[in-house]
Design a protein around this motif. Sequence first.
Motif, short mmCIF file in Angstrom:
data_model
loop_
_atom_site.label_atom_id
_atom_site.label_comp_id
_atom_site.label_asym_id
_atom_site.label_seq_id
_atom_site.Cartn_x
_atom_site.Cartn_y
_atom_site.Cartn_z
N CYS A 56 0.83 -1.21 0.00
CA CYS A 56 0.00 0.00 0.00
C CYS A 56 0.86 1.26 0.00
O CYS A 56 0.60 2.22 -0.74
CB CYS A 56 -0.92 0.01 1.22
N ILE A 57 1.89 1.27 0.84
CA ILE A 57 2.77 2.44 0.94
C ILE A 57 3.51 2.67 -0.36
O ILE A 57 3.62 3.82 -0.85
CB ILE A 57 3.75 2.27 2.11
N ILE A 58 4.00 1.60 -0.98
CA ILE A 58 4.74 1.73 -2.24
C ILE A 58 3.83 2.25 -3.34
O ILE A 58 4.20 3.17 -4.10
CB ILE A 58 5.35 0.37 -2.64
N ILE A 59 2.63 1.69 -3.45
CA ILE A 59 1.69 2.14 -4.48
C ILE A 59 1.28 3.59 -4.24
O ILE A 59 1.24 4.41 -5.17
CB ILE A 59 0.43 1.24 -4.50
N GLY A 60 0.99 3.92 -2.98
CA GLY A 60 0.59 5.29 -2.64
C GLY A 60 1.68 6.29 -2.94
O GLY A 60 1.43 7.38 -3.46
N TYR A 61 2.91 5.92 -2.61
CA TYR A 61 4.06 6.81 -2.87
C TYR A 61 4.27 6.99 -4.37
O TYR A 61 4.51 8.10 -4.86
CB TYR A 61 5.31 6.25 -2.22
N THR A 62 4.14 5.89 -5.11
CA THR A 62 4.37 5.93 -6.56
C THR A 62 3.34 6.81 -7.27
O THR A 62 3.70 7.60 -8.17
CB THR A 62 4.32 4.51 -7.15
N GLN A 63 2.08 6.70 -6.87
CA GLN A 63 1.04 7.47 -7.55
C GLN A 63 0.69 8.78 -6.83
O GLN A 63 -0.18 9.52 -7.29
CB GLN A 63 -0.22 6.62 -7.73
N GLY A 64 1.40 9.08 -5.74
CA GLY A 64 1.21 10.35 -5.05
C GLY A 64 -0.13 10.49 -4.35
O GLY A 64 -0.69 11.59 -4.28
N THR A 65 -0.64 9.39 -3.80
CA THR A 65 -1.96 9.43 -3.16
C THR A 65 -1.89 9.26 -1.64
O THR A 65 -2.93 9.12 -1.00
CB THR A 65 -2.87 8.34 -3.75
N ILE A 66 -0.71 9.26 -1.08
CA ILE A 66 -0.61 9.13 0.38
C ILE A 66 -1.21 10.38 1.03
O ILE A 66 -0.82 11.51 0.74
CB ILE A 66 0.85 8.94 0.82
N ASN A 67 -2.18 10.16 1.89
CA ASN A 67 -2.93 11.27 2.49
C ASN A 67 -3.10 11.00 3.99
O ASN A 67 -4.21 10.86 4.49
CB ASN A 67 -4.29 11.40 1.80
N ILE A 68 -1.99 10.94 4.70
CA ILE A 68 -2.03 10.65 6.13
C ILE A 68 -2.54 11.86 6.90
O ILE A 68 -2.06 12.97 6.73
CB ILE A 68 -0.64 10.26 6.66
N HIS A 69 -3.54 11.65 7.74
CA HIS A 69 -4.19 12.69 8.51
C HIS A 69 -4.43 12.15 9.91
O HIS A 69 -4.47 10.93 10.12
CB HIS A 69 -5.53 13.05 7.83
N TRP A 70 -4.60 13.06 10.88
CA TRP A 70 -4.84 12.57 12.24
C TRP A 70 -6.13 11.75 12.33
O TRP A 70 -6.30 10.94 13.26
CB TRP A 70 -4.90 13.73 13.24
N HIS A 71 -7.00 11.90 11.34
CA HIS A 71 -8.24 11.11 11.31
C HIS A 71 -7.98 9.61 11.25
O HIS A 71 -8.86 8.82 11.58
CB HIS A 71 -9.08 11.51 10.08
N GLY A 122 -9.88 -4.31 9.32
CA GLY A 122 -10.06 -2.92 9.73
C GLY A 122 -8.80 -2.09 9.59
O GLY A 122 -8.81 -0.99 9.01
N TRP A 123 -7.70 -2.58 10.10
CA TRP A 123 -6.45 -1.82 10.04
C TRP A 123 -5.92 -1.70 8.63
O TRP A 123 -5.50 -0.62 8.20
CB TRP A 123 -5.41 -2.47 10.95
N LEU A 124 -5.94 -2.79 7.89
CA LEU A 124 -5.44 -2.74 6.52
C LEU A 124 -6.35 -1.87 5.65
O LEU A 124 -5.87 -1.12 4.79
CB LEU A 124 -5.35 -4.15 5.93
N GLY A 125 -7.67 -1.94 5.89
CA GLY A 125 -8.59 -1.10 5.14
C GLY A 125 -8.32 0.38 5.36
O GLY A 125 -8.35 1.19 4.42
N ALA A 126 -8.05 0.74 6.61
CA ALA A 126 -7.75 2.13 6.92
C ALA A 126 -6.48 2.59 6.21
O ALA A 126 -6.44 3.67 5.58
CB ALA A 126 -7.59 2.31 8.43
N ILE A 127 -5.45 1.79 6.28
CA ILE A 127 -4.18 2.13 5.62
C ILE A 127 -4.36 2.20 4.11
O ILE A 127 -3.82 3.10 3.45
CB ILE A 127 -3.10 1.10 5.99
N PHE A 128 -5.15 1.30 3.56
CA PHE A 128 -5.41 1.28 2.12
C PHE A 128 -6.08 2.59 1.68
O PHE A 128 -5.72 3.17 0.65
CB PHE A 128 -6.30 0.09 1.78
N TYR A 129 -7.05 3.06 2.45
CA TYR A 129 -7.75 4.31 2.13
C TYR A 129 -6.79 5.50 2.12
O TYR A 129 -6.81 6.33 1.21
CB TYR A 129 -8.87 4.58 3.13
N TYR A 130 -5.94 5.59 3.15
CA TYR A 130 -5.10 6.77 3.31
C TYR A 130 -3.82 6.72 2.47
O TYR A 130 -3.08 7.70 2.43
CB TYR A 130 -4.72 6.96 4.78
N THR A 131 -3.58 5.61 1.81
CA THR A 131 -2.37 5.52 0.97
C THR A 131 -2.71 5.30 -0.50
O THR A 131 -2.44 6.15 -1.33
CB THR A 131 -1.45 4.37 1.45
#
Length: 209
Positions: A84-99, A184-193
Amino acid sequence: MKLNTRLFEISAVASTAFGKFIFYDLLDQRLIFIILMFAFWGIYVFKRIKNSPQILKHWGFRLDNFSLILRRVVPFGILSVLTCIIIGYTQGTINIHWHILPILALYPLFGTLQQFLLMALVAGNLQDSGKLNERTIILISSTLFALLHYPYWWLVIGTFILAIFYSYIYLKSRNLYVLGIFHGWLGAIFYYTVVGLDPFDEVFGVLGL
């Protein structure tokens, strides 16, 4: 379990899936849908427990094999997070927020409910019927799980792959707690990355949080 009960449960899951598209995609009332879904299935589970106390363990609400299943899931979970992190970084979609913090706390509950519906009431009932082989059950469950995440194609693809793993683990060991937390945890990370969306804002934004 009686055939009528299995058919009712599978039909109720299908109705819940249909309700998701109505409340999520057409009415944009995600919070209302989540509340109604937890209320309906909470009442149903309570009634089933009163009539058949052993049904909880049969469904997969059990702790006796928790550590064993956790050891099987953790390596796949770590690989999934890194992907997830690699894909998010590659496509520029990482959106980490306190939420992400409240989502990480709440999503395992939602994840466990989803696993209960798709794994216990669909895959489990199909397995109990004895009419389908394991591969067919896994394909059916994975396809349904993926379609629930339409129209987000990243989610459709990702959840299909994950559901193959979920189904395989569940049919072998029937433990919803591990799968629910993992989902739950992987789904959350998937959304934000990978997806770059904020599910907290989508669900609780109507409350001004």
